[in-house]
Scaffold this motif. Sequence first.
Motif, PDB file in Angstrom:
ATOM      1  N   ARG A   1       0.645  -1.147   0.035  1.00 43.40           N
ATOM      2  CA  ARG A   1       0.111   0.502   0.322  1.00 43.40           C
ATOM      3  C   ARG A   1       0.613   0.857   0.126  1.00 43.40           C
ATOM      4  O   ARG A   1       0.989   2.199  -0.341  1.00 43.40           O
ATOM      5  CB  ARG A   1      -0.776  -0.229   0.663  1.00 43.40           C
ATOM      6  N   ASP A   2       1.759   1.243   1.088  1.00 44.10           N
ATOM      7  CA  ASP A   2       2.729   2.344   1.430  1.00 44.10           C
ATOM      8  C   ASP A   2       4.037   2.416  -0.402  1.00 44.10           C
ATOM      9  O   ASP A   2       3.935   3.770  -0.631  1.00 44.10           O
ATOM     10  CB  ASP A   2       3.713   2.100   2.118  1.00 44.10           C
ATOM     11  N   ARG A   3       4.119   1.643  -1.055  1.00 41.69           N
ATOM     12  CA  ARG A   3       4.847   1.615  -2.193  1.00 41.69           C
ATOM     13  C   ARG A   3       3.640   1.910  -3.474  1.00 41.69           C
ATOM     14  O   ARG A   3       4.557   2.757  -4.485  1.00 41.69           O
ATOM     15  CB  ARG A   3       5.513  -0.392  -2.783  1.00 41.69           C
ATOM     16  N   ALA A   4       2.709   1.994  -3.488  1.00 40.61           N
ATOM     17  CA  ALA A   4       1.293   2.669  -4.547  1.00 40.61           C
ATOM     18  C   ALA A   4       1.678   4.007  -4.284  1.00 40.61           C
ATOM     19  O   ALA A   4       1.941   4.719  -4.924  1.00 40.61           O
ATOM     20  CB  ALA A   4       0.274   1.502  -3.893  1.00 40.61           C
ATOM     21  N   LEU A   5       1.243   4.325  -2.964  1.00 41.59           N
ATOM     22  CA  LEU A   5       0.955   5.762  -2.702  1.00 41.59           C
ATOM     23  C   LEU A   5       2.827   6.459  -3.101  1.00 41.59           C
ATOM     24  O   LEU A   5       2.534   7.230  -3.342  1.00 41.59           O
ATOM     25  CB  LEU A   5       1.311   5.981  -1.040  1.00 41.59           C
ATOM     26  N   VAL A   6       3.821   5.933  -2.373  1.00 42.98           N
ATOM     27  CA  VAL A   6       5.065   6.617  -3.167  1.00 42.98           C
ATOM     28  C   VAL A   6       5.504   6.603  -4.916  1.00 42.98           C
ATOM     29  O   VAL A   6       6.165   7.815  -5.066  1.00 42.98           O
ATOM     30  CB  VAL A   6       6.047   5.941  -2.504  1.00 42.98           C
TER      31      VAL A   6
ATOM     32  N   TRP B   1      -1.767  20.465   6.422  1.00 44.55           N
ATOM     33  CA  TRP B   1      -1.092  19.800   6.821  1.00 44.55           C
ATOM     34  C   TRP B   1      -2.554  18.911   7.909  1.00 44.55           C
ATOM     35  O   TRP B   1      -1.971  17.859   8.989  1.00 44.55           O
ATOM     36  CB  TRP B   1       0.629  19.669   7.265  1.00 44.55           C
ATOM     37  N   LEU B   2      -3.123  19.520   8.223  1.00 42.92           N
ATOM     38  CA  LEU B   2      -4.412  18.974   9.549  1.00 42.92           C
ATOM     39  C   LEU B   2      -4.892  18.590   8.616  1.00 42.92           C
ATOM     40  O   LEU B   2      -6.532  18.234   9.719  1.00 42.92           O
ATOM     41  CB  LEU B   2      -4.230  19.805  10.394  1.00 42.92           C
ATOM     42  N   ARG B   3      -5.466  18.672   7.414  1.00 43.14           N
ATOM     43  CA  ARG B   3      -6.602  17.196   6.669  1.00 43.14           C
ATOM     44  C   ARG B   3      -6.484  15.908   7.334  1.00 43.14           C
ATOM     45  O   ARG B   3      -5.718  15.502   7.207  1.00 43.14           O
ATOM     46  CB  ARG B   3      -6.694  18.383   5.101  1.00 43.14           C
ATOM     47  N   PRO B   4      -7.804  15.696   7.419  1.00 37.38           N
ATOM     48  CA  PRO B   4      -7.950  13.913   8.304  1.00 37.38           C
ATOM     49  C   PRO B   4      -7.635  13.163   7.542  1.00 37.38           C
ATOM     50  O   PRO B   4      -7.974  11.589   7.741  1.00 37.38           O
ATOM     51  CB  PRO B   4      -8.936  14.827   9.003  1.00 37.38           C
ATOM     52  N   ASP B   5      -7.582  13.533   6.097  1.00 33.56           N
ATOM     53  CA  ASP B   5      -8.287  12.178   5.640  1.00 33.56           C
ATOM     54  C   ASP B   5      -6.481  11.557   4.955  1.00 33.56           C
ATOM     55  O   ASP B   5      -6.842  10.845   4.043  1.00 33.56           O
ATOM     56  CB  ASP B   5      -9.589  12.604   4.242  1.00 33.56           C
ATOM     57  N   LEU B   6      -5.315  12.061   4.979  1.00 35.48           N
ATOM     58  CA  LEU B   6      -4.776  11.771   5.239  1.00 35.48           C
ATOM     59  C   LEU B   6      -3.767  11.701   5.826  1.00 35.48           C
ATOM     60  O   LEU B   6      -3.031  12.734   6.806  1.00 35.48           O
ATOM     61  CB  LEU B   6      -3.744  12.214   3.960  1.00 35.48           C
TER      62      LEU B   6
ATOM     63  N   ALA C   1       8.957  13.171   8.708  1.00 35.31           N
ATOM     64  CA  ALA C   1       7.946  11.903   8.517  1.00 35.31           C
ATOM     65  C   ALA C   1       8.457  11.178  10.062  1.00 35.31           C
ATOM     66  O   ALA C   1       7.549  10.273  10.310  1.00 35.31           O
ATOM     67  CB  ALA C   1       8.569  11.511   7.636  1.00 35.31           C
ATOM     68  N   MET C   2       9.412  11.338  10.545  1.00 30.84           N
ATOM     69  CA  MET C   2       9.536   9.798  10.726  1.00 30.84           C
ATOM     70  C   MET C   2       9.580  10.272  12.648  1.00 30.84           C
ATOM     71  O   MET C   2       8.938   9.554  13.370  1.00 30.84           O
ATOM     72  CB  MET C   2      11.292   9.978  11.153  1.00 30.84           C
ATOM     73  N   ASP C   3       9.425  11.163  12.991  1.00 26.15           N
ATOM     74  CA  ASP C   3       8.074  11.862  14.360  1.00 26.15           C
ATOM     75  C   ASP C   3       6.497  11.565  13.760  1.00 26.15           C
ATOM     76  O   ASP C   3       6.270  11.368  14.870  1.00 26.15           O
ATOM     77  CB  ASP C   3       7.729  13.247  14.508  1.00 26.15           C
ATOM     78  N   ASN C   4       6.331  11.485  12.245  1.00 22.72           N
ATOM     79  CA  ASN C   4       4.767  10.989  11.876  1.00 22.72           C
ATOM     80  C   ASN C   4       4.682   9.531  12.476  1.00 22.72           C
ATOM     81  O   ASN C   4       3.564   9.145  11.992  1.00 22.72           O
ATOM     82  CB  ASN C   4       4.310  11.543  10.953  1.00 22.72           C
ATOM     83  N   GLY C   5       6.366   8.911  12.366  1.00 26.24           N
ATOM     84  CA  GLY C   5       5.957   7.566  12.499  1.00 26.24           C
ATOM     85  C   GLY C   5       6.427   6.822  11.114  1.00 26.24           C
ATOM     86  O   GLY C   5       6.542   5.133  11.295  1.00 26.24           O
TER      87      GLY C   5
ATOM     88  N   ARG D   1       1.491  10.810   9.053  1.00 28.25           N
ATOM     89  CA  ARG D   1       3.066  10.417   8.753  1.00 28.25           C
ATOM     90  C   ARG D   1       2.807   9.776   6.830  1.00 28.25           C
ATOM     91  O   ARG D   1       3.763   9.851   6.349  1.00 28.25           O
ATOM     92  CB  ARG D   1       2.502   8.342   8.981  1.00 28.25           C
ATOM     93  N   ASP D   2       1.447  10.068   6.100  1.00 27.37           N
ATOM     94  CA  ASP D   2       1.617   9.597   5.479  1.00 27.37           C
ATOM     95  C   ASP D   2       1.317  10.853   3.881  1.00 27.37           C
ATOM     96  O   ASP D   2       2.200  10.636   2.753  1.00 27.37           O
ATOM     97  CB  ASP D   2       0.304   8.810   4.775  1.00 27.37           C
ATOM     98  N   ARG D   3       1.061  11.974   4.508  1.00 31.46           N
ATOM     99  CA  ARG D   3       1.738  13.001   3.806  1.00 31.46           C
ATOM    100  C   ARG D   3       2.847  13.802   3.906  1.00 31.46           C
ATOM    101  O   ARG D   3       3.978  14.132   3.138  1.00 31.46           O
ATOM    102  CB  ARG D   3       0.939  14.695   4.640  1.00 31.46           C
ATOM    103  N   SER D   4       3.258  13.021   5.626  1.00 27.71           N
ATOM    104  CA  SER D   4       5.158  13.117   5.290  1.00 27.71           C
ATOM    105  C   SER D   4       5.337  12.371   3.654  1.00 27.71           C
ATOM    106  O   SER D   4       6.677  12.034   3.133  1.00 27.71           O
ATOM    107  CB  SER D   4       6.175  12.975   6.301  1.00 27.71           C
ATOM    108  N   LEU D   5       5.531  10.699   4.265  1.00 24.84           N
ATOM    109  CA  LEU D   5       5.326  10.318   3.329  1.00 24.84           C
ATOM    110  C   LEU D   5       5.508  10.309   1.122  1.00 24.84           C
ATOM    111  O   LEU D   5       6.636  10.429   0.673  1.00 24.84           O
ATOM    112  CB  LEU D   5       5.239   8.702   3.351  1.00 24.84           C
TER     113      LEU D   5
END
Length: 253
Positions: free
Chosen positions: A58-63, A177-182, A211-215, A185-189
Amino acid sequence: MKTRLAASAFALLASGAVAQDLETTIPSSVGAVAPALQNHLNEDIFDGVWNDEALSMRDRALVTFAALMTRHEVNNIESHVALALDAGVTPAEISETITHLAFYTGMGNAIAAAEATAPVFEARGITADDLPPVDPELLPLNEEAEAAREETVQSNYANVSPGVVDTTREILFLDLWLRPDLEPRDRSLVTVAALIAAGQPEQMTFHLNRAMDNGLTQEEAGAMLSHLAFYAGWPRVFSAMPVAKEVFESRAE
């Protein structure tokens, strides 16, 4: 006819739908013109990095989607949106990624990505009701982190462009950066992936740390670099490697 994936790749992929999606991202003409490239696609990419469990499919597809959007690879976006949806990325997350990266890769790239995504959404019956509202309830603000970011930007650039300083604060960090639907961590990714794909490693230190602060874990960050080597090219990844190394070492101290 599309290129055929190695049988072992099908066995390891998360689902038949994702395997089929990966297959359809490559036209049959590749094998007719560059059979060695087709072999690399089958063995090194589809049977290799996409099956590396250091980063979820899933992360690979997003990246990958973030990299294609950044590089304005419009002809490749539609098939990769289908892949992302089948790999577990939601329509809302794709929508938010396009909106988010408009501010990091340019509005033209975002508009082109939206146009390429629209046929997939239509074919799957995805409507505005499935997508994030324009004005959602925002996530809580990390006031300490935002104050530190604002102080740095103000001290360095307030006399250069007050407009950039103000819109960075109001549009990006107090809204986007505060919108909840992403997830953060994924915004940072996707932001880090876009910076790498754009060849802008000088912007990575802040965002990789965020990104690392976000997980995002160090293993996942390293896997992202390995994945992007195939989609953005080795030179851009090697330009990003020293920044990643410095971030990892500084966080280990």
